[in-house]
Design an enzyme around this catalytic site. Sequence first.
Site, PDB file in Angstrom:
ATOM      1  N   LYS A  89     -79.354 -35.593  31.323  1.00 59.45           N
ATOM      2  CA  LYS A  89     -79.427 -35.854  32.665  1.00 59.45           C
ATOM      3  C   LYS A  89     -77.515 -35.916  33.267  1.00 59.45           C
ATOM      4  CE  LYS A  89     -84.057 -37.012  33.000  1.00 59.45           C
ATOM      5  NZ  LYS A  89     -83.876 -37.027  31.104  1.00 59.45           N
ATOM      6  N   LYS A 114     -85.811 -40.612  39.052  1.00 57.72           N
ATOM      7  CA  LYS A 114     -86.014 -40.130  37.380  1.00 57.72           C
ATOM      8  C   LYS A 114     -84.350 -41.519  37.109  1.00 57.72           C
ATOM      9  CE  LYS A 114     -83.757 -36.040  36.986  1.00 57.72           C
ATOM     10  NZ  LYS A 114     -83.968 -34.664  36.421  1.00 57.72           N
ATOM     11  N   ARG A 173     -87.167 -23.368  31.001  1.00 58.07           N
ATOM     12  CA  ARG A 173     -85.986 -23.933  30.204  1.00 58.07           C
ATOM     13  C   ARG A 173     -85.584 -22.365  29.202  1.00 58.07           C
ATOM     14  NH1 ARG A 173     -86.306 -28.148  26.375  1.00 58.07           N
ATOM     15  NH2 ARG A 173     -85.880 -28.834  28.415  1.00 58.07           N
ATOM     16  N   ARG A 196     -92.542 -24.014  33.088  1.00 59.58           N
ATOM     17  CA  ARG A 196     -93.553 -24.719  32.475  1.00 59.58           C
ATOM     18  C   ARG A 196     -94.109 -25.485  34.444  1.00 59.58           C
ATOM     19  NH1 ARG A 196     -88.567 -28.326  29.674  1.00 59.58           N
ATOM     20  NH2 ARG A 196     -87.634 -27.432  31.425  1.00 59.58           N
ATOM     21  N   ARG A 199     -94.606 -33.242  38.112  1.00 52.85           N
ATOM     22  CA  ARG A 199     -93.590 -33.147  36.773  1.00 52.85           C
ATOM     23  C   ARG A 199     -94.081 -31.536  36.147  1.00 52.85           C
ATOM     24  NH1 ARG A 199     -94.859 -37.984  34.110  1.00 52.85           N
ATOM     25  NH2 ARG A 199     -97.116 -37.611  34.820  1.00 52.85           N
ATOM     26  N   ASP A 225     -82.447 -26.579  32.442  1.00 52.37           N
ATOM     27  CA  ASP A 225     -83.540 -26.675  33.085  1.00 52.37           C
ATOM     28  C   ASP A 225     -83.721 -26.274  34.063  1.00 52.37           C
ATOM     29  OD1 ASP A 225     -84.934 -27.519  30.691  1.00 52.37           O
ATOM     30  OD2 ASP A 225     -85.176 -29.286  31.396  1.00 52.37           O
ATOM     31  N   GLU A 247     -81.191 -30.880  34.469  1.00 46.67           N
ATOM     32  CA  GLU A 247     -80.570 -31.248  33.303  1.00 46.67           C
ATOM     33  C   GLU A 247     -79.710 -29.965  32.149  1.00 46.67           C
ATOM     34  OE1 GLU A 247     -83.626 -33.349  31.860  1.00 46.67           O
ATOM     35  OE2 GLU A 247     -84.137 -34.337  33.526  1.00 46.67           O
ATOM     36  N   ASN A 285     -79.863 -30.058  28.094  1.00 47.04           N
ATOM     37  CA  ASN A 285     -80.845 -31.383  26.529  1.00 47.04           C
ATOM     38  C   ASN A 285     -79.747 -30.537  26.030  1.00 47.04           C
ATOM     39  OD1 ASN A 285     -83.629 -31.988  28.161  1.00 47.04           O
ATOM     40  ND2 ASN A 285     -83.219 -30.061  29.416  1.00 47.04           N
TER      41      ASN A 285
END
Length: 315
Positions: A125, A160, A210, A225, A233, A273, A281, A283
């Site tokens: 994050k 979050k 992604r 997504r 979400r 993301d 984000e 990842n």
Amino acid sequence: MNILFLADPLDSFKTHKDSTFAMMREAARRGHQVWACEQPDLVWQHGGQVQAASRQIELTGHAEHWFKVRQESVVRLAAMNAVVMRKDPPFDAEYLYTTHLLTQAEREGARVFNRPHALREHPEKLAILEFPQFTAPTLVTRSIKAVRAFHAAHKDIILKPLDGMGGAGIFRVPADGLNLGSIAETLTRDGTQTIMVQAFLPAIAQGDKRVLVIDGEPVPFALARIPQGGEVRGNLAAGGKGVAQPLSESDWHIARTLGPILAARGLLLVGLDIIGDKLTEINVTSPTCFQEITQQAGFDVAARFMDALEGQLKA
């Protein structure tokens, strides 16, 4: 080559979509020996080196009983050609201790991907804070007062936790502010735990993309997504629908800017993301979506990853 995957329990893999499984399958296809271990298997003792009780596995090609154990052995990580760190979050104390053991293994000669020091320095994050030119308005705080002020300024916000995955613990509070206090108190544990707050991005309706970056180079297709059934979400674990699509111009720009920077720090595989044209984000622990992109777009992500891994080992 002998490749050791440090991952979650093999019996928990959903092989139809698991990216670590896709890596293993491609490694085996190329004739490499596939080994697996878990966090509790790691051991270091004075006078020795970092070791792991590991299993060498053979892939069966079956969906259910997808592997069989060829041998079990305690192996030195430095004796492996590569150690691929694929443990899913949470990034808790045990995860942190594991990265320290992997750093010790590196001192002993192990080759670890992603590099453990880079995992520690890029919490998924918070890593976006380095690149504010690409992000939406963002607040990192444990102050409930600061959360209220951020909501007053931006009206529609997302809250979050910093250590979640798969969309766990994510809340949206629109302009009416209903339950803002309760949500903020719960996520911050009454002001004792730091969280992230971001301005809501309406582009989430088109998907949380992604974007995979391998050895600094973007994969040309993202997996969008898309939230389903009124859900805010898009995470696949939260019921989102995954749709592979070519990278947009802004996706390319973000990925090509960050890719070389992150690769130089030892991050062979990164999952960015992106919602709309905003980075949300970075990842680095166990980026996924290999199989979905490959199945829908025809681009073999696992092959690209193994090309990069082999290239690193030969360099």
